[in-house]
Design a protein around this motif. Structure first.
Motif, PDB file in Angstrom:
ATOM      1  N   PHE A  52       0.831  -1.193   0.000  1.00 55.36           N
ATOM      2  CA  PHE A  52       0.000   0.000   0.000  1.00 55.36           C
ATOM      3  C   PHE A  52       0.869   1.248   0.000  1.00 55.36           C
ATOM      4  N   MET A  53       0.583   2.132  -0.946  1.00 58.81           N
ATOM      5  CA  MET A  53       1.263   3.420  -1.041  1.00 58.81           C
ATOM      6  C   MET A  53       0.207   4.506  -0.867  1.00 58.81           C
ATOM      7  N   ALA A  54       0.263   5.219   0.231  1.00 58.68           N
ATOM      8  CA  ALA A  54      -0.755   6.219   0.517  1.00 58.68           C
ATOM      9  C   ALA A  54      -0.701   7.362  -0.500  1.00 58.68           C
ATOM     10  N   PRO A  55      -1.846   7.762  -1.040  1.00 64.12           N
ATOM     11  CA  PRO A  55      -1.875   8.928  -1.932  1.00 64.12           C
ATOM     12  C   PRO A  55      -1.789  10.218  -1.131  1.00 64.12           C
ATOM     13  N   ALA A  56      -1.882  11.328  -1.826  1.00 59.33           N
ATOM     14  CA  ALA A  56      -1.824  12.628  -1.158  1.00 59.33           C
ATOM     15  C   ALA A  56      -3.020  12.787  -0.218  1.00 59.33           C
ATOM     16  N   LEU A  57      -2.775  13.343   0.936  1.00 58.22           N
ATOM     17  CA  LEU A  57      -3.835  13.552   1.918  1.00 58.22           C
ATOM     18  C   LEU A  57      -4.695  14.738   1.500  1.00 58.22           C
ATOM     19  N   THR A  58      -6.022  14.509   1.379  1.00 58.72           N
ATOM     20  CA  THR A  58      -6.935  15.605   1.056  1.00 58.72           C
ATOM     21  C   THR A  58      -8.003  15.818   2.124  1.00 58.72           C
ATOM     22  N   ALA A  59      -8.138  14.878   3.068  1.00 57.64           N
ATOM     23  CA  ALA A  59      -9.136  15.022   4.130  1.00 57.64           C
ATOM     24  C   ALA A  59      -8.744  14.138   5.298  1.00 57.64           C
ATOM     25  N   ARG A  60      -9.300  14.446   6.470  1.00 59.13           N
ATOM     26  CA  ARG A  60      -9.046  13.628   7.650  1.00 59.13           C
ATOM     27  C   ARG A  60     -10.319  13.609   8.501  1.00 59.13           C
ATOM     28  N   TRP A  61     -10.713  12.405   8.946  1.00 59.23           N
ATOM     29  CA  TRP A  61     -11.859  12.263   9.838  1.00 59.23           C
ATOM     30  C   TRP A  61     -11.351  11.902  11.234  1.00 59.23           C
ATOM     31  N   SER A  62     -11.849  12.578  12.245  1.00 58.36           N
ATOM     32  CA  SER A  62     -11.591  12.199  13.635  1.00 58.36           C
ATOM     33  C   SER A  62     -12.872  11.592  14.192  1.00 58.36           C
ATOM     34  N   LEU A  63     -12.828  10.311  14.507  1.00 59.22           N
ATOM     35  CA  LEU A  63     -14.025   9.585  14.929  1.00 59.22           C
ATOM     36  C   LEU A  63     -13.957   9.318  16.428  1.00 59.22           C
ATOM     37  N   PRO A  64     -14.879   9.866  17.202  1.00 55.80           N
ATOM     38  CA  PRO A  64     -14.863   9.642  18.649  1.00 55.80           C
ATOM     39  C   PRO A  64     -15.326   8.232  19.008  1.00 55.80           C
ATOM     40  N   GLY A  65     -15.137   7.870  20.257  1.00 56.97           N
ATOM     41  CA  GLY A  65     -15.548   6.549  20.711  1.00 56.97           C
ATOM     42  C   GLY A  65     -17.039   6.322  20.637  1.00 56.97           C
ATOM     43  N   SER A  66     -17.809   7.401  20.570  1.00 51.66           N
ATOM     44  CA  SER A  66     -19.270   7.281  20.506  1.00 51.66           C
ATOM     45  C   SER A  66     -19.791   7.048  19.096  1.00 51.66           C
ATOM     46  N   THR A  67     -18.907   6.981  18.098  1.00 52.86           N
ATOM     47  CA  THR A  67     -19.345   6.904  16.699  1.00 52.86           C
ATOM     48  C   THR A  67     -20.278   5.718  16.454  1.00 52.86           C
ATOM     49  N   GLY A  68     -19.919   4.548  16.968  1.00 50.23           N
ATOM     50  CA  GLY A  68     -20.753   3.370  16.757  1.00 50.23           C
ATOM     51  C   GLY A  68     -22.123   3.520  17.383  1.00 50.23           C
ATOM     52  N   ARG A  69     -22.166   4.083  18.581  1.00 52.50           N
ATOM     53  CA  ARG A  69     -23.450   4.275  19.254  1.00 52.50           C
ATOM     54  C   ARG A  69     -24.287   5.352  18.564  1.00 52.50           C
ATOM     55  N   ASP A  70     -23.622   6.401  18.073  1.00 53.78           N
ATOM     56  CA  ASP A  70     -24.348   7.464  17.374  1.00 53.78           C
ATOM     57  C   ASP A  70     -24.989   6.934  16.094  1.00 53.78           C
ATOM     58  N   TYR A  71     -24.229   6.135  15.352  1.00 56.72           N
ATOM     59  CA  TYR A  71     -24.782   5.578  14.120  1.00 56.72           C
ATOM     60  C   TYR A  71     -25.876   4.557  14.431  1.00 56.72           C
ATOM     61  N   ALA A  72     -25.687   3.770  15.464  1.00 55.55           N
ATOM     62  CA  ALA A  72     -26.696   2.778  15.836  1.00 55.55           C
ATOM     63  C   ALA A  72     -28.010   3.440  16.213  1.00 55.55           C
ATOM     64  N   SER A  73     -27.950   4.623  16.831  1.00 57.88           N
ATOM     65  CA  SER A  73     -29.172   5.309  17.232  1.00 57.88           C
ATOM     66  C   SER A  73     -29.990   5.747  16.029  1.00 57.88           C
ATOM     67  N   VAL A  74     -29.330   5.910  14.875  1.00 54.49           N
ATOM     68  CA  VAL A  74     -30.035   6.262  13.644  1.00 54.49           C
ATOM     69  C   VAL A  74     -30.424   5.009  12.861  1.00 54.49           C
ATOM     70  N   SER A  75     -29.487   4.072  12.747  1.00 50.77           N
ATOM     71  CA  SER A  75     -29.694   2.901  11.890  1.00 50.77           C
ATOM     72  C   SER A  75     -30.439   1.767  12.576  1.00 50.77           C
ATOM     73  N   GLY A  76     -30.395   1.731  13.912  1.00 51.32           N
ATOM     74  CA  GLY A  76     -30.963   0.592  14.627  1.00 51.32           C
ATOM     75  C   GLY A  76     -30.044  -0.607  14.665  1.00 51.32           C
ATOM     76  N   ASP A  77     -28.817  -0.477  14.136  1.00 51.40           N
ATOM     77  CA  ASP A  77     -27.871  -1.593  14.078  1.00 51.40           C
ATOM     78  C   ASP A  77     -26.994  -1.570  15.334  1.00 51.40           C
ATOM     79  N   TYR A  78     -27.447  -2.291  16.364  1.00 53.17           N
ATOM     80  CA  TYR A  78     -26.731  -2.341  17.637  1.00 53.17           C
ATOM     81  C   TYR A  78     -25.853  -3.588  17.734  1.00 53.17           C
ATOM     82  N   ASN A  79     -25.155  -3.895  16.654  1.00 50.66           N
ATOM     83  CA  ASN A  79     -24.199  -4.996  16.664  1.00 50.66           C
ATOM     84  C   ASN A  79     -23.130  -4.695  17.715  1.00 50.66           C
ATOM     85  N   PRO A  80     -22.883  -5.610  18.661  1.00 50.23           N
ATOM     86  CA  PRO A  80     -21.956  -5.320  19.769  1.00 50.23           C
ATOM     87  C   PRO A  80     -20.527  -5.046  19.352  1.00 50.23           C
ATOM     88  N   ILE A  81     -20.110  -5.416  18.139  1.00 47.97           N
ATOM     89  CA  ILE A  81     -18.736  -5.120  17.731  1.00 47.97           C
ATOM     90  C   ILE A  81     -18.521  -3.628  17.517  1.00 47.97           C
TER      91      ILE A  81
END
Length: 309
Positions: A187-216
């Protein structure tokens, strides 16, 4: 199998847990082929308030989304419980819990409205050996309401269709031969054009919208118990971030995403958004510290004559 209500994701997860317990207790062998049925839900509606909650999660500008033009990943969210019902069936050959999301391919033909009765159909196909186990494709289609036929036919219009590929790691069906593991270029990383910082709550936040409460996705302890190094971001959350602000109004585009390594939460994702041709976007996401790819994606807008741009 037709019905007028969608089976909730929570019910599918409970069924999967019960089946896993039964399999372990009785040492039951799962069937070796896919169930020959299609789950069809008539009159399913995507609530307008769900569109608003999705917008609050993915569109930080605060501008509301058009409820008559539901975002493509939200269509997946609303329709995929039909496919989950298939995967949680005791007759399904692969265990739902711990299954790994490999890839999505979607054609978004036309605008999908909220608050309008839709027909959702889900089927399973392409059961196949994989170097790490066994894969399966879940195919979901969304048609418009009765009376929304195209000019060239009497059937309701096909608005959206998607195929999700999953891997049951370590699961081998009878008669399967393990295919050779393909080589991967460094893998050769291309030029950086964006960066996402994802907090620990990301899975729970998405689950609250999607209903997908998969424990992983929700807790590091349960994620590790199911074979992950820690809690990880939902694949469709990453797809939603990839598409946010980039999908054209009214449909007429396709997109795909292929996952390489999970995004551990909390975490930072490095990205490159490239535009190799008009109407086409290529996306590469990776771990900037370890220089390992997370996913690749693409968005392709159709031209007027229906071909790809």
């Amino acid at each position: 199998m037709e019905r007028e209500t969608m089976t909730p994701l929570a019910s599918s997860y409970r069924a999967a847990l019960a089946t896993a317990a039964t399999d372990a207790l009785r040492r039951r062998r799962r069937p070796q082929q896919l169930p020959g049925r299609t789950v069809v839900v008539q009159g399913h509606q995507i609530p307008a308030d769900l569109v608003a909650r999705y917008a609050a999660l993915f569109h930080r500008s605060g501008e509301p989304l058009d409820p008559q033009d539901v975002p493509s990943v939200l269509v997946h969210v609303a329709a995929f419980p039909a496919a989950m019902e298939l995967m949680s069936d005791p007759e399904f050959p692969l265990p739902l819990l711990g299954m790994v999301h490999l890839e999505n391919r979607v054609v978004h033909h036309a605008a999908v409205p909220s608050g309008t009765p839709l027909t959702v159909a889900a089927s399973a196909t392409a059961l196949a050996p994989h170097p790490s186990g066994t894969t399966v494709d879940l195919v979901v289609t969304v048609h418009g309401p009765t009376g929304s036929a195209r000019e060239d036919g009497d059937s309701p219009q096909l608005l959206w269709e998607g195929t999700s590929t999953y891997l049951a790691a370590g699961v081998r069906l009878q008669g399967q031969e393990r295919p050779p593991r393909p080589g991967h270029p460094e893998f050769m990383a291309p030029a950086l054009t964006a960066r996402w910082s994802l907090p620990g709550s990301t899975g729970r936040d998405y689950a609250s919208v999607s209903g997908d409460y998969n424990p992983i996705h929700l807790n590091p302890v349960t994620a590790k118990a199911l074979g992950q190094k820690g809690m990880i971001a939902h694949g469709m959350y990453l797809a939603g971030r990839m598409l946010a602000g980039r999908e054209p109004a009214g449909g007429g585009f396709s997109w795909g995403i292929e996952f390489a390594t999970p995004v551990l939460l909390p975490g930072t994702v490095s990205l490159n958004f490239d535009h190799p041709a008009p109407g086409r976007t290529k996306v590469t996401a990776w771990n900037g510290r370890r220089q390992r790819p997370h996913f690749t994606g693409s968005i392709t807008v159709d031209t007027v004559d229906g071909s790809e741009a």
